[in-house]
Scaffold this motif. Structure first.
Motif, PDB file in Angstrom:
ATOM      1  N   LEU A   1      35.809   8.945 -18.402  1.00 15.58           N
ATOM      2  CA  LEU A   1      36.150   7.173 -18.131  1.00 15.58           C
ATOM      3  C   LEU A   1      36.896   6.665 -19.055  1.00 15.58           C
ATOM      4  N   THR A   2      36.489   6.895 -20.631  1.00 12.15           N
ATOM      5  CA  THR A   2      37.292   6.195 -21.538  1.00 12.15           C
ATOM      6  C   THR A   2      38.562   6.795 -21.547  1.00 12.15           C
ATOM      7  N   PHE A   3      38.842   8.000 -21.305  1.00 15.02           N
ATOM      8  CA  PHE A   3      40.217   8.700 -21.381  1.00 15.02           C
ATOM      9  C   PHE A   3      41.026   8.041 -20.350  1.00 15.02           C
ATOM     10  N   ASP A   4      40.528   7.812 -19.051  1.00 12.57           N
ATOM     11  CA  ASP A   4      41.332   7.443 -18.061  1.00 12.57           C
ATOM     12  C   ASP A   4      41.645   5.963 -18.136  1.00 12.57           C
ATOM     13  N   ARG A   5      40.708   4.972 -18.770  1.00 13.38           N
ATOM     14  CA  ARG A   5      41.080   3.656 -19.059  1.00 13.38           C
ATOM     15  C   ARG A   5      42.195   3.515 -20.058  1.00 13.38           C
ATOM     16  N   LEU A   6      41.992   4.323 -20.969  1.00 14.96           N
ATOM     17  CA  LEU A   6      43.369   4.568 -21.924  1.00 14.96           C
ATOM     18  C   LEU A   6      44.510   4.785 -21.304  1.00 14.96           C
ATOM     19  N   LYS A   7      44.569   5.703 -20.228  1.00 20.03           N
ATOM     20  CA  LYS A   7      45.531   6.073 -19.541  1.00 20.03           C
ATOM     21  C   LYS A   7      46.184   5.138 -18.631  1.00 20.03           C
ATOM     22  N   GLU A   8      45.436   4.495 -18.042  1.00 24.16           N
ATOM     23  CA  GLU A   8      45.612   3.157 -17.113  1.00 24.16           C
ATOM     24  C   GLU A   8      46.404   1.969 -18.001  1.00 24.16           C
ATOM     25  N   ASP A   9      45.851   1.883 -19.078  1.00 21.96           N
ATOM     26  CA  ASP A   9      46.484   0.771 -20.017  1.00 21.96           C
ATOM     27  C   ASP A   9      47.752   1.400 -20.748  1.00 21.96           C
ATOM     28  N   THR A  10      48.280   2.546 -20.377  1.00 22.31           N
ATOM     29  CA  THR A  10      49.602   3.299 -20.896  1.00 22.31           C
ATOM     30  C   THR A  10      49.454   3.150 -22.616  1.00 22.31           C
TER      31      THR A  10
END
Length: 205
Positions: free
Chosen positions: A109-118
């Motif tokens: 979830l942390t990894f995906d959130r960082l991805k979404e925030d580019t």
């Protein structure tokens, strides 16, 4: 009468001598048994591994004695894998996959959130090399699951400048089966970043 007294004294000395010899033998036997058991216990902890004709001596130990050190290594290794990010998408993904074997879905979830925030995209576009330095790992091994708090530095290096930021994370550790991808037999759960400092910039000359 004197002969009878001397004879009685002789019997007493003989009995004392026999008793001393018997007690001495018992003490010697007990000591020998204790030493033999201790030697056998020490010997059972030693194993010899033959590698290409060379015998190497190794020692076995109670795995629980080394558990706190394994916990610290597990947490440190996770942070190194998850937060070390070169400006390359494949390397970032590869490091995350290795880190995901050491933690639960909270890390995904942390990894995906960082991805979404580019976040990762910006690292690649600006050719930023990110590495981590773990400053401190506190593991409470008194209560299960084990609470963990980690303080670490994130260092981002670019062509013209370098920035350093201090962060802290919290999680709990649970025991799992050891495997090739998780040799310490721990799993981080409920991972979250709890503290972030302002980035400190440095000009690279």
């Amino acid at each position: 009468m004197k002969e009878l007294i001397d004879l009685e004294k002789g019997h007493q000395r003989a009995r004392l001598l026999v008793l001393t010899v018997v007690v001495g033998c018992l003490l010697l036997c007990c000591t020998s048994v204790i030493v033999a058991f201790k030697f056998a216990a020490d010997a059972s902890k030693r194993i010899f591994v033959v590698n290409r004709g060379v015998a190497l001596e190794a020692f076995s130990a109670n795995v629980l004695e080394n558990r706190p050190a394994e916990a610290v290594f597990h947490v440190t290794r996770f942070h190194e894998l998850f937060f070390t990010n070169p400006p390359d998408a494949r390397s970032i993904e590869a490091n995350f996959i290795k880190a995901s074997f050491l933690a639960d879905e909270s890390v995904k979830l942390t990894f995906d959130r960082l991805k979404e925030d580019t976040f990762y995209q910006k690292l690649i576009q600006t050719n930023t090399n990110q590495k981590v330095v773990v400053e401190k790992v506190d593991v409470d091994m008194k209560k299960y699951p084990y609470k963990v708090r980690t303080v670490f530095k994130i260092i981002q290096e670019r062509a013209t400048n370098k920035s350093t930021r201090l962060l802290a994370s919290e999680a709990v550790l649970v025991d799992v089966t050891r495997s090739e991808v998780n040799p310490q037999g721990f799993l981080l759960r409920n991972f979250r970043i709890t503290q972030r400092s302002e980035a400190r910039e440095e000009i690279v000359r």
